[in-house]
Design an enzyme around this catalytic site. Structure first.
Site, PDB file in Angstrom:
ATOM      1  N   CYS A 197     -47.427 -32.515 -56.525  1.00 56.46           N
ATOM      2  CA  CYS A 197     -46.039 -31.917 -56.884  1.00 56.46           C
ATOM      3  C   CYS A 197     -46.332 -30.528 -57.529  1.00 56.46           C
ATOM      4  CB  CYS A 197     -45.357 -32.992 -57.967  1.00 56.46           C
ATOM      5  SG  CYS A 197     -46.064 -32.942 -59.356  1.00 56.46           S
TER       6      CYS A 197
ATOM      7  N   CYS B 277     -48.452 -30.612 -60.488  1.00 56.32           N
ATOM      8  CA  CYS B 277     -49.656 -30.803 -60.383  1.00 56.32           C
ATOM      9  C   CYS B 277     -50.223 -29.083 -59.931  1.00 56.32           C
ATOM     10  CB  CYS B 277     -50.066 -31.283 -58.865  1.00 56.32           C
ATOM     11  SG  CYS B 277     -49.832 -33.016 -59.131  1.00 56.32           S
TER      12      CYS B 277
ATOM     13  N   ASP C  91     -42.490   7.653 -39.341  1.00 57.49           N
ATOM     14  CA  ASP C  91     -43.672   8.489 -39.063  1.00 57.49           C
ATOM     15  C   ASP C  91     -43.352   8.813 -37.664  1.00 57.49           C
ATOM     16  OD1 ASP C  91     -45.942  10.324 -39.250  1.00 57.49           O
ATOM     17  OD2 ASP C  91     -46.970   8.875 -38.075  1.00 57.49           O
TER      18      ASP C  91
ATOM     19  N   ASP D 241     -48.879   5.032 -39.403  1.00 62.66           N
ATOM     20  CA  ASP D 241     -49.943   4.666 -38.805  1.00 62.66           C
ATOM     21  C   ASP D 241     -51.140   5.377 -39.198  1.00 62.66           C
ATOM     22  OD1 ASP D 241     -49.351   6.820 -37.554  1.00 62.66           O
ATOM     23  OD2 ASP D 241     -50.564   6.018 -35.588  1.00 62.66           O
TER      24      ASP D 241
ATOM     25  N   ASP E 269     -50.074   8.586 -43.990  1.00 65.59           N
ATOM     26  CA  ASP E 269     -48.864   7.980 -44.462  1.00 65.59           C
ATOM     27  C   ASP E 269     -49.270   7.039 -45.333  1.00 65.59           C
ATOM     28  OD1 ASP E 269     -47.533   8.953 -42.021  1.00 65.59           O
ATOM     29  OD2 ASP E 269     -48.287   7.668 -40.807  1.00 65.59           O
TER      30      ASP E 269
END
Length: 750
Positions: free
Chosen positions: A30, A33, A439, A638, A642
């Site tokens: 739970c 826990c 981009d 990419d 960037d």
């Protein structure tokens, strides 16, 4: 219970980098826990931070690498849990242990139900039959002492550490009901002489154990379905492979392969590790990595990746990355860490769960005392029933499962759809996005320039050969596009001398007969006083308006050819941008390219806001500027250029074929080159957050409505008291409803 907000400070050498590792945990049931495991580990020397994922029973630990994992294991064992460490395939071992645990739990639940049925019948219909009470005692004792013993054992272990969890509530409620019933069975005269009837509650204790055991069993079954995406990823790597050893093929386990081994792959087989083709030719289905359905041709020198599927040909390749270093393993690790990360809403839930069980125990005591004081003739009976019902119905299990199960399913759904989400915060923040910054190169466009037009004013074979020969020696990225185009036209190079690269402008060289030739920009021609005819100039301007880069090939006096090079817009970019704008999201394009090209690309894909000639630092500043306007910004890129903007953005998305740095910085990676994956990410975020909110509603509504009912607020109005058996059924239902609601996310169409 203690909170685990502040991580344990790690005293370590500044150069000592923390290790980050996920360990399977045994024994959690739970939210209490989970908090207990986190608390123990966060207070263990050498541990910086521990995050539990209750949904898949694992903990992600950041710790000093000088600390052996068995120290962490021993710390948890003292608290009644266990950690799987130092095994070859911990996830497989955990699955096996969980399956064994599930089978044992199933057997206990079945036997508990079989014994509970007669106890329930005796308690409901023959409550005044004295022999029935003794029979109920005999049948209920093994239910509590054997089939439900885990509740009492775990509650005792928690108490030793000054903690409490769901097991504490169950053990207290059933234990009190059973002991009170035993007393009333053995010493009924104690009540008779006082003019009271001695009631017994064996059926309540037995049914509570059975219902909660059944609820946990259904919960375990449902939770096992939340990590199917991870299991599918793990299943992509074959168990064995064939290597060349002493000139002969030998089959070995994939875990035994080493870097440098030569591996044989036959038609239809999965590639076991990452490497480079050494011999042979084939086509490989890389859709699990790229999302592209068309198989990729593989010849000598080409990269191959673990988990991808070989098609018709056979080849041999040299292993370069094995074990946890392969791309597939990194993807699996990313998904595991993401599923174990905590959404901001979960941190609030953790704070609530930390005080929830002690608060419920206090409320149960208050309920008992209140009924003793105002309950009249049946004060003690009502006090016992209501306090037990409060303990049972207030289980925090559903609360603990509300967020992690939805996050697990959401991230798993993303992994199946080529969306790798690194952390839960990104998944939760995505739906708030109202500005997307793209981009241009490699994101909107393919990122691979190609020659689209060749306009010759004076064409002959020698000029084509000279152009190829000069560009072969050039290091400019656009030169590769020219070389590729001329090779496709079967042009052969010839000898040139005095090659010279002219920075930022182009290149020059001499032919065998001493004539000078130039390849480059309009500025190069201007510097050399080479005039451009009106017809050529008009053609050049026409090409520039189509977002194409124009270069010239000339001799010392006149233009011989005009070449147009373009980075084509990806199929689907326009549709993706239109979808985002339709959803009320503003789309911006940033590029280091010239304004004409930027404008042409923006016009082609329907972007209204763009900036050209932007430096890497400017991109991050632009993101900051949007954020200062109150916008939640998603940055998609990419390249290394960037990475600063990706780090600044609220939601950072990297294209899967981009640079490693961009993918490291970004919180979400698209393993497909299709921009239409971006609306999918935002939709997945919206659906996941909706699922979390629904889960929290169901988790809280059971307690908000159930606890007052259990405490007996309706008794003065209509005489209604909530039976502890019904409370146990409601508690079990709350956990199952939360997990089932999370599983609905698997059905959404992205």
């Amino acid at each position: 219970m203690e909170t685990t907000e502040t991580p344990n400070p790690v005293l370590q050498h500044p150069d000592n980098v923390l290790e980050k590792r996920s360990f399977p945990v045994i024994g959690m049931s739970c939210a209490g826990c989970a908090l207990g495991v986190e608390s123990v580990l966060n207070n263990t020397d050498g541990v910086s931070k521990a995050n539990v994922n209750l949904a898949d029973h694992s903990v992600l630990v950041e710790y000093d690498p000088t600390v052996p994992p068995n120290v962490l294991q021993q710390a948890l064992q003292s608290a009644g849990y266990d950690l799987i460490v130092d095994v070859e395939a911990p996830s497989e071992v955990q699955q096996e242990l969980q399956q064994q645990h599930y089978q044992r739990a199933k057997q206990r639940t079945v036997w508990s139900a079989l014994l509970t049925l007669p106890v329930f019948i005796l308690g409901m219909f023959f409550m005044d039959w004295v022999p029935g009470r003794w029979l109920s005692l005999v049948l209920t004792f093994p239910i509590l002492s054997w089939f439900g013993r885990s509740f009492f054992i775990n509650a005792f272990k928690q108490a030793r550490h000054g903690k409490a969890n769901m097991d504490t509530l169950v053990a207290l409620s059933t234990g009190i009901a059973f002991i009170f019933s035993v007393f009333n069975t053995i010493f009924p005269d104690f009540w008779h002489v006082r003019g009271l009837s001695p009631h017994v509650y064996y059926e309540a204790a037995a049914v509570i154990i059975t219902f909660i055991s059944l609820g946990k069993l259904l919960e375990e079954k449902a939770k096992s379905n939340t990590s199917t995406a991870l299991k599918k990823l793990m299943g992509l790597q074959p168990k064995t492979l064939r290597i060349i050893r002493n000139g002969m093929e030998a089959e070995i386990p994939t875990t035994s392969v080493q870097v440098g081994n030569t591996i044989v792959v036959k038609p239809g087989e999965k590639i076991p590790v990452d490497g480079k083709v050494a011999e042979g030719h084939s086509f490989v289905d890389e859709s699990m990595i790229t999302g592209e359905p068309v198989p990729v041709e593989k010849t000598k020198g080409e990269q191959v990746f673990a988990g991808t599927i070989n098609q018709k040909g056979s080849f041999r390749f040299i292993a370069e990355k094995v074990g946890s270093a392969t791309l597939l393993s990194q993807i699996i690790k990313m998904v595991q860490e993401a599923q174990g990360s905590k959404a901001p809403v979960q941190k609030l839930v953790d704070k609530i769960a930390a005080v929830f069980v002690p608060a419920v125990m206090a409320l149960s005591i208050i309920t008992f005392i209140t009924w003793i004081m105002v309950g009249g003739d049946n004060a003690f009976t009502h006090a016992l029933l209501t306090s037990v019902a409060v303990l049972v119905i207030a289980c925090p299990c559903a609360l603990g499962l509300a967020t992690p199960t939805a996050i697990m399913v959401g991230i798993g759904k993303g992994a199946e759809s080529n969306l790798l989400i690194k952390d839960a915060e990104s998944l939760e923040s995505g739906y708030k996005t109202n500005a997307v910054v793209l981009d241009k190169t490699g994101t909107i466009t393919r990122g691979k320039p190609t020659v689209t037009d060749m306009f010759w004013t004076e064409k002959n074979e020698k000029y084509e050969q000279l152009l190829l020969s000069i560009e072969l020696q050039s290091e400019h990225p656009l030169a590769d596009a020219v070389v590729q185009k001329l090779k496709e036209l079967k042009v052969k190079p010839i000898s040139v001398t005095d090659f010279q690269s002219i920075t930022g402008k182009g290149a020059t060289a001499r032919s065998a007969d001493g004539e000078v030739f130039y390849v480059g920009s309009q500025k190069l021609l201007s510097d050399r006083s080479i005039s451009i005819p009106d017809e050529v100039n008009a053609k050049s301007n026409e090409l520039r308006l189509k977002a194409k880069t124009v270069i010239y090939f000339t001799n010392s006096t006149s233009v011989l050819a005009v070449l147009a090079i373009a980075d084509d817009v990806k199929a689907g970019s326009g549709q993706a941008i239109a979808t985002l704008q339709h959803n009320g999201i503003e789309v911006y394009m940033l590029t280091g390219d010239n304004p004409q090209t930027a404008e042409a690309v923006a016009r082609q894909v329907g972007i209204r806001h763009f900036k050209a000639e932007v430096l890497p630092g400017d991109k991050a500043e632009f993101v900051k500027e949007l954020q200062s306007q109150g916008k939640v910004v998603a940055m998609v890129g990419d390249g290394i250029n960037d990475s600063q903007a990706l780090a600044q953005a609220d939601v950072s998305i990297a294209m899967g074929k981009g640079s490693d740095i961009a993918m490291d910085v970004a919180k979400i990676t698209l393993t497909t080159s299709d921009l239409q994956a971006i609306p999918k990410v935002l939709k997945l975020s919206r659906k996941t957050v909706l699922g979390i909110r629904q889960n929290l509603f169901w988790a809280f509504i059971y307690n908000v409505l159930g606890i007052p009912l259990a405490a007996g607020v309706l008794y003065p109005v209509n005489g209604f008291l909530l039976d502890p058996m019904i409370a146990a059924a409601a508690m079990a239902l709350s956990s199952v409803s939360v997990v089932t609601n999370s599983l609905r996310l698997k059905l959404i169409k992205l």
